[in-house]
Design an enzyme around this catalytic site. Structure first.
Site, PDB file in Angstrom:
ATOM      1  N   ASP A 452       0.423  -0.666  -0.171  1.00 19.22           N
ATOM      2  CA  ASP A 452      -0.312   0.399  -0.365  1.00 19.22           C
ATOM      3  C   ASP A 452       1.246   1.100  -0.521  1.00 19.22           C
ATOM      4  OD1 ASP A 452      -2.729   1.697   0.295  1.00 19.22           O
ATOM      5  OD2 ASP A 452      -2.943   0.257   1.730  1.00 19.22           O
ATOM      6  N   ASP A 517     -10.872   2.529  -3.007  1.00 17.28           N
ATOM      7  CA  ASP A 517     -11.006   1.633  -2.436  1.00 17.28           C
ATOM      8  C   ASP A 517     -12.304   1.948  -1.973  1.00 17.28           C
ATOM      9  OD1 ASP A 517      -8.704   1.297  -0.942  1.00 17.28           O
ATOM     10  OD2 ASP A 517      -9.156   3.323   0.008  1.00 17.28           O
TER      11      ASP A 517
HETATM   12  C1  DGJ Z   1      -5.794   2.139   2.074  1.00 19.35           C
HETATM   13  C2  DGJ Z   1      -5.833   1.055   1.101  1.00 19.35           C
HETATM   14  O1  DGJ Z   1      -6.769   1.442  -0.193  1.00 19.35           O
HETATM   15  C3  DGJ Z   1      -7.685   0.031   2.081  1.00 19.35           C
HETATM   16  O2  DGJ Z   1      -7.882  -1.276   1.553  1.00 19.35           O
HETATM   17  C4  DGJ Z   1      -7.224  -0.382   3.238  1.00 19.35           C
HETATM   18  O3  DGJ Z   1      -5.613  -1.256   3.109  1.00 19.35           O
HETATM   19  C5  DGJ Z   1      -5.707   1.033   3.676  1.00 19.35           C
HETATM   20  N1  DGJ Z   1      -5.243   1.707   3.755  1.00 19.35           N
HETATM   21  C6  DGJ Z   1      -5.707   0.418   5.378  1.00 19.35           C
HETATM   22  O4  DGJ Z   1      -4.635   1.537   5.553  1.00 19.35           O
END
Ligand code: DGJ
Length: 696
Positions: A452, A517
């Site tokens: 991430d 997301d």
């Molecule tokens: C952002 C990501 O896009 C989410 O899926 C998740 O992993 C969060 N970060 C976790 O902090």
């Protein structure tokens, strides 16, 4: 006898061939490389004629005959387009005049080598084509024996042939609303897309397509190009006074992109161009073939059904709740369990812990071993979330190494999501990062890493423009390449708050991406349609999450949520202990169905039948690589009055008799092409996935 990938039928004319297209360039007066043709296949004779087509006559003295024809325009001399190359010498000079040296053809790779007329500088224009895809790869390489500031060195200027209209397609977005397709008439002037957010960004994806305004999903010429790069980038799409379109694509947003010392080289990332005449659908299918066949490290591999804990347990995770989720996920048929953020350091919220990559001892008193073991006992592989480029100021790492982050001494450190960005270009930071990841992957049997990245760099510190342009991306690539080399069985997912780092550069080093997301299935229809313009479903993770959706509040039927996610790499992200028995039974059946159609979805060819942008009854289908199976997806979204959805017409099916694999109903391909497949949908958010097999 088939024609060679690259030929030079006469001196100064080169023909590059892909299975379904040709790209012709020629050497013009004063050695200027010129675009002669980018379109349908041509033989050498036609290529020579195309190379002789006269320039558009300039109107008066304010235009140049080179504008819109030049393969790599600079900012000096008689040319007025946006420059692909702009150099500044210590004496303030900027003039360059490239003298042609040699053309080297090496299979599908053409190198045009130039030297500068008065300064010890060399420019190589690279072109590469392959036998199995329709993409032309282009990039430029500059070698200098004098110091020079590279203000701009794009990968390519893509010159389009003149057509009656000019329409531009782009993918734009923001957090939670990534990769949305926009199609608009291209105005005169320069339209600049790009990112100055250190990484690709969700705001624009480094891709565009141009057509004459009349192309459809199934008909018409489409020219598109993408950049294989995960740093800052810029596309200047220009409609010139003479009506021609030229688009420069390259790394870096602000200037300069590099400061070269004598004896050094700057190599621009690859820019990839694709022409098709089967409309936007054929363009996407050609891109998908390229990404699966020539970009992804294991494009042929089928990706497992994964479970991800983020929306279920957030930062509240511990050994017990992860085991409980894993048990439910395994019972549904998931094959890979991915524990998301919150397992390490003092990471009980986004305020702390990033940088301290030891299991949190309150949550995992015996380390991760018991959870990994349980996941394996349940028959699943284990995956883990990391965000290696970041640090929270509230962490042991930051307390020990506050100087490891990008920052300008004397200025406040800008926190976004309470975090700062590590300078991966410092050897000790890269070594530390590789070290802890290497230990983690060696200590535990980990099959999958979700990598991430949740904030851009806002303070370049001492690196200024170089950070903006390439320092971060190149050093990130180096760490990823080393890890992949040392742990070849591990698969990686790229995530940057969703789709903030989705590009052909990161896809060469990762196995799938998290496109957004936003897990609302209705929004996802749009996000996935945009994503599919360029990237294949094989790389698109799609989770089924809870209702109401955390972002939109929508309560969509479980079946609809599943059907949308089943069009990509299916994942589950719901709080499974809260799912009713009925939901779990339905989910298990849908996962089983997905596994039956998975090779069609992940390796087949996509046909977008009705767009969510224009129809309340979006539909799409995948045809298996061998043409014997299809998976047809139909939805109602925003539908009113209970009118029945129109059948989905399937004109692309190979002729024969097709049978619904679940009900046994048979159809002639001619019937499915003329009338279509009627899924009986009439209520808003009804949906259906039909698995068809050719039986005769
Ligand atoms: C952002 C990501 O896009 C989410 O899926 C998740 O992993 C969060 N970060 C976790 O902090």
């Amino acid at each position: 006898m088939s024609l060679p990938l690259i030929s030079a039928p006469v001196q100064g004319v080169w023909v590059l061939r892909t299975p379904r297209s040709a790209y012709v360039l020629s050497l013009g007066g004063q050695d200027v490389p010129l675009a002669a043709h980018w379109g349908a296949p041509v033989d050498d004779e036609a290529a020579i004629a195309l190379a002789k087509v006269p320039f558009d006559a300039p109107r008066g003295s304010w235009e140049s005959h080179l504008d819109g024809r030049e393969e790599y325009p600079s900012d000096s001399g008689m040319r007025f387009t946006e420059p692909a190359l702009a150099l500044r010498f210590p004496d303030d000079g900027r003039t360059v005049r490239w003298v042609f040296g040699t053309a080297e053809i090496d299979g599908g790779h053409l190198r045009l080598r130039y030297t500068e007329q008065t300064r010890p500088l060399r420019l190589t224009l690279h072109y590469r084509v392959g036998e199995r895809h329709d993409v032309v790869e282009r990039w430029a390489e500059l070698r200098t024996d004098v110091p020079v500031e590279v203000v701009r060195a794009d990968s390519a200027a893509w010159c389009l042939p003149p057509r009656e209209g000019t329409r531009l397609s782009t993918l734009h977005g923001r957090w939670g609303a990534d990769s949305r397709l926009e199609r608009t008439a291209l105005p005169d002037g320069t339209l600049r897309l790009g990112s100055r957010r250190t990484t690709t960004s969700p705001m624009h994806n480094p891709w565009f397509a141009v057509d004459d305004g009349a192309a459809t999903e199934t008909h018409g010429e489409v020219w598109s190009a993408a950049l294989a790069w995960s740093g800052t980038w810029r596309a200047d799409v220009q409609r010139l006074p003479n009506g021609r379109v030229v688009a420069n694509l390259g790394a870096g947003h602000e200037s300069p992109v590099a400061r070269l010392r004598a004896g050094t080289t700057y190599e621009a990332p690859k820019s990839c161009g694709l022409w098709t005449d089967g409309g936007f659908g054929a363009a996407s299918r050609a891109w998908h073939d390229y990404v699966r066949g020539a970009v992804l490290p294991h494009g042929e591999e089928l990706r497992p059904v994964l479970y991800n804990s983020w929306e279920a347990t957030g930062f509240r995770l511990d050994e017990a709740n992860q085991m409980a989720l894993a048990e439910r996920a395994a019972a549904l048929g998931c094959e890979l369990f991915v524990m998301d953020d919150g397992w390490f350091g003092n990471r009980v919220s986004d305020n702390a812990g990033l940088g301290d990559w030891q299991p949190n001892t309150d949550r995992f008193p015996d380390g991760l071993g018991p959870l990994v073991k349980r996941v394996h006992e349940l028959g699943m592989r284990f995956g883990i979330w990391v965000e290696p480029e970041m640090v929270n100021p509230d962490s042991d790492l930051y307390r020990a190494h506050p100087d490891w982050v990008y920052h300008s001494p004397g200025y406040p450190r800008d926190e976004l999501r309470n975090q700062l960005v590590l300078d991966v270009g410092r050897p000790e930071v890269a070594a530390w990062m590789h070290g802890w990841l290497d230990r983690l992957l060696s200590e535990y049997d980990i099959a999958f890493v979700k990598w991430d990245m949740n904030r851009p760099v806002t303070d370049p510190g001492p690196y200024g423009d170089l950070l903006w342009s390439s320092r971060h991306a190149l050093n990130l690539y180096a760490v990823l390449d080393r890890l992949r080399h040392d742990h070849p069985h591990v698969r990686f997912e790229s995530c940057a708050s969703g789709g903030g780092r989705v590009d052909l550069g990161i896809l060469a080093r990762t196995d799938q991406v998290w496109p957004s997301d936003n897990t609302d299935a209705s929004d996802r229809l749009h996000i996935q349609e945009g994503f599919s313009q360029l990237y294949p479903s094989r790389a698109m993770t799609a989770w089924v999450t809870d209702a109401p959706n955390f972002l939109t509040g929508n309560r969509l039927p479980l079946r609809f949520r599943f059907h949308v996610a089943m069009a990509g790499v299916l994942g589950i992200g719901g709080d499974l202990p809260r799912w009713t028995l009925e939901d779990q039974t339905e989910a298990a059946a849908l996962i089983a169905q997905y596994k039956r159609i998975r090779p069609i979805v992940q390796q087949g060819s996509l046909h977008r039948l009705r767009s969510p942008r224009t129809s309340p009854a979006p539909a799409l289908a995948y045809l298996s690589a061998d043409g014997t199976e299809a998976a047809v997806f139909q939805f109602l979204d925003g539908h009113r009055y209970g009118e029945p959805a129109p059948p989905a017409r399937l004109p692309f099916l190979p002729p024969g008799t097709w049978q619904d694999a679940d009900t046994g109903t048979g159809y002639a391909s001619a019937f499915l092409a003329a009338h279509g497949l009627d899924a009986g949908l009439f209520r808003n958010h009804d949906s259906a996935v039909t698995h068809l097999r050719r039986v005769a």
